[in-house]
Scaffold this motif. Sequence first.
Motif, PDB file in Angstrom:
ATOM      1  N   ALA A 104      33.552  45.063  45.690  1.00 48.23           N
ATOM      2  CA  ALA A 104      33.843  43.178  44.722  1.00 48.23           C
ATOM      3  C   ALA A 104      34.997  43.629  43.652  1.00 48.23           C
ATOM      4  O   ALA A 104      36.145  43.433  43.883  1.00 48.23           O
ATOM      5  N   PHE A 105      34.372  44.281  42.560  1.00 48.41           N
ATOM      6  CA  PHE A 105      35.063  44.761  41.688  1.00 48.41           C
ATOM      7  C   PHE A 105      36.011  45.727  42.106  1.00 48.41           C
ATOM      8  O   PHE A 105      37.553  45.761  41.080  1.00 48.41           O
TER       9      PHE A 105
ATOM     10  N   GLN B  83      24.010  38.105  40.223  1.00 48.45           N
ATOM     11  CA  GLN B  83      24.977  38.638  41.917  1.00 48.45           C
ATOM     12  C   GLN B  83      25.428  37.639  42.428  1.00 48.45           C
ATOM     13  O   GLN B  83      27.040  37.855  42.376  1.00 48.45           O
ATOM     14  N   SER B  84      25.156  36.202  41.932  1.00 48.62           N
ATOM     15  CA  SER B  84      25.980  35.715  42.698  1.00 48.62           C
ATOM     16  C   SER B  84      27.551  35.020  41.354  1.00 48.62           C
ATOM     17  O   SER B  84      27.846  35.012  41.879  1.00 48.62           O
ATOM     18  N   ALA B  85      26.809  35.316  40.232  1.00 48.43           N
ATOM     19  CA  ALA B  85      27.766  34.632  39.300  1.00 48.43           C
ATOM     20  C   ALA B  85      28.693  35.977  39.120  1.00 48.43           C
ATOM     21  O   ALA B  85      29.966  35.303  39.223  1.00 48.43           O
TER      22      ALA B  85
ATOM     23  N   ASN C 119      30.856  35.796  42.386  1.00 48.86           N
ATOM     24  CA  ASN C 119      31.638  34.132  42.186  1.00 48.86           C
ATOM     25  C   ASN C 119      33.160  34.474  41.670  1.00 48.86           C
ATOM     26  O   ASN C 119      33.790  34.200  41.638  1.00 48.86           O
ATOM     27  N   ALA C 120      32.337  35.198  40.215  1.00 51.71           N
ATOM     28  CA  ALA C 120      33.604  35.580  39.645  1.00 51.71           C
ATOM     29  C   ALA C 120      35.042  36.436  39.534  1.00 51.71           C
ATOM     30  O   ALA C 120      36.223  36.236  39.682  1.00 51.71           O
ATOM     31  N   LEU C 121      34.157  37.173  40.428  1.00 48.73           N
ATOM     32  CA  LEU C 121      35.781  38.903  40.799  1.00 48.73           C
ATOM     33  C   LEU C 121      37.039  37.497  42.341  1.00 48.73           C
ATOM     34  O   LEU C 121      37.079  38.137  41.878  1.00 48.73           O
ATOM     35  N   LYS C 122      35.604  36.908  42.611  1.00 46.67           N
ATOM     36  CA  LYS C 122      36.367  36.064  43.974  1.00 46.67           C
ATOM     37  C   LYS C 122      38.181  35.215  43.045  1.00 46.67           C
ATOM     38  O   LYS C 122      38.726  35.002  43.462  1.00 46.67           O
TER      39      LYS C 122
END
Length: 777
Positions: free
Chosen positions: A12-13, A48-50, A53-56
């Motif tokens: 994602a990054f 990981q979830s945080a 979510n930021a990357l989204k």
Amino acid sequence: MPTSFNAVVTDAFDEWSQGYGKIQHTTETISIVEKYLSSLCDAADDEQSAVLNALKLLKAADRICSASMWLVAHMTYAKRVSMAGNTLNIDDFKEKAQGHTGGALNMTPAYTGYLLANALNGKTRSWIMGQGHCVAAIEAVNAITGNQYEEKASLYSCDDEGLSRLCNDYYRYDLNADGQLESHVGSHVNIHTAGGISEGGYLGFTSLQYVHMPLPGQELVTFLSDGAFEEQRGSDWAPRWWRASDTGLVAPVMIDNGRRIDQRTLMVQEGGTSYFKQHLALHDFDPVTIDGSDPAAYAIAIINAMELLSKRGQEAESGFSSYPVKIPYIIAEVAKGYGLPAAGTNAAHSLPLGDSLLEDEKARVDFNEATAKLHVPAQELADSVKVLNNHTNSGRVREKDHPLRVLKHVNLTLPDDNYSEVGKSVSCLAQIDHWFNDLILCNKALRFRLGNPDEIQSNRMKATVRSLKHRVTSLEDQALESLKGGVITALNEEAVASAVLANKQGIGLVVSYEAFAMKMLGAMRQEAIFSRNLQTANRSVGWISIPFIATSHTWENGKNEQSHQDPKFAENWICEMSDVAPVYFPIDANTAQTVLKSVYRTHGKIAALVTAKKALPVVTTEDEAKQAANEGLFIAVEESNPDIQLIAIGGYQLQACLSAAKALQAGSIKCSVVALLEPGRFRVPRDKTEAAYCHDSATIKRIIPESPLRIFVTHTGAEIMAGMLRLLDLGPHKTTFLGYNNQGGTLSLEGMLNVNGQSAQDIENVAKVMIKAEDNS
């Protein structure tokens, strides 16, 4: 990315870091984003979830920014859009393009970055934009994200029909059946711009105001322009005024594109960003440069700036450091008009592809090629909007309802009145000082701001200064100065006026020499226009009205030569709409106090009070002063069947009229005397809203006694009042206006009255000539 992240997060990054079309991420931006994502790991239970979510959110912002730049280009040149990305034909373009397109294109990633910062933190910050002509950026992003007021949401949906309508309504000049603009999309920020709190039409004033706006717990992002930097002195004093104890967090963001309308900015000519960073550092700012084409760069810079300023404020409050603290200052470097051809040139300011594409095939090709690179498929855009609009999950309000737009009601406690006895000689400003000081003591929880361009104690505000104290960074006189003082003192009228105008969540007052208050008019007018538009649209204003006292005025400043003998502040302000920009001429200490109190009982007004600081005879009782403030006039000498009527506008003018009336009556000439405290109430109204505020003909006939002849003796130039008070004008042979005739010098009060034909003897002589002419006719 840290090795602790799993493959999904890493992928994602990598996907985000590759950018999207024209939205490309520099190495520097990728680095600061990576640091931000790493910081999330320290605060989140599920790191990981945080991070994911930021990357989204970061990816969603890229697409929303690109689509919004695409829409800005269409708003300038096109009559319709194609969400499918189809090439536009010649018939799809406007005959005449309009817009400050280069600046709007640059503002689009800035405003998108602001939304992204809010989404990442789950916090709705306030925003203000100094370059109001870049409104297309705000309108485009708001339309795509659905951040709109009701009247626009139903028109500008994020589809072909809605966005095509937005393009056609941009710079649409049509009037509706009521004579009002058909379109709510203006050339600048207006009351229909979601979240807008200032037109931003007067370059430079936002840079003076932002540091005085938020209360503790609030955060404000301020968008500024490098052109405005050379426009207005005082923006670099912000760190001198900011205190964590009474001011919220601020993040100034300079859009550094190096161009104004005709030429490069002086900032660029002085040495560009490096010069500007040195300048900021010398004035207690902490500058950081970012890529001004990338919403992610803005978002992380805003978050970092707020956190850093909060930390520095806490350190200063606890004594670990001292004021002024260094305010983080974001410099966003970007080519003017990035996203369309001709970026970085003078042409990019307004219309980078020319003023019409109908007869320019190459420009049409360039437009289609450039917008194709910015286009985002409709479904991908819709998905991105859902991700960024996380208000429900965060439990926060939409940006259209940010705290500085939807102000909380201020509960103001008014102190008891202390009226002076009739016959005493009392300074109007001294009595105002005592009452205003009591107001401060009755409302200690509110934030007070007194704007002082200098000589506030000479202007008789001594008790108020001792209560509020001058705001300084190092103390010289503890009785008059404080680190947290409420008196903003600077030899710059625009700066101190802006400090008070910005304090809409508190109580404000400005006291200035009349002659120099002229410099405040631009800032005052911008506020009054915006306030009136809100009120006429039945939208909440929220802030308590602000009085501007013009004292040490024309008639009591004879010793200081003609530069100090200038009534144009009142003359200009009285041309504004009386319902939001009233002008008062108190005639004694009691009416001065009562008028000030009446202003604080209203909302959304910028009131001018032309008020003497030297002692004047008290001519009104408490009841008479209240009636005079309510009706806008005082019957000083009543006569049932006068031969002539003297109408005074101003305290010294009333005293001259009273002396003249006494002499006339001694000569068996019956004379009545009326003082107009608020002449604007007696004007011919210019629209329905002003008509509801002004006296109608029946009321005027009831409250002003009839007379066969009238002489007006006015603080201002005669022509101003002659033009405004047509309803009281009996005609050129029955009415005479005596005003300031631009005569002056080093004179006493008596000398000023004499050289301008306003002495008691002058008034008496004019009255006798008029009566004789009337008798002969």
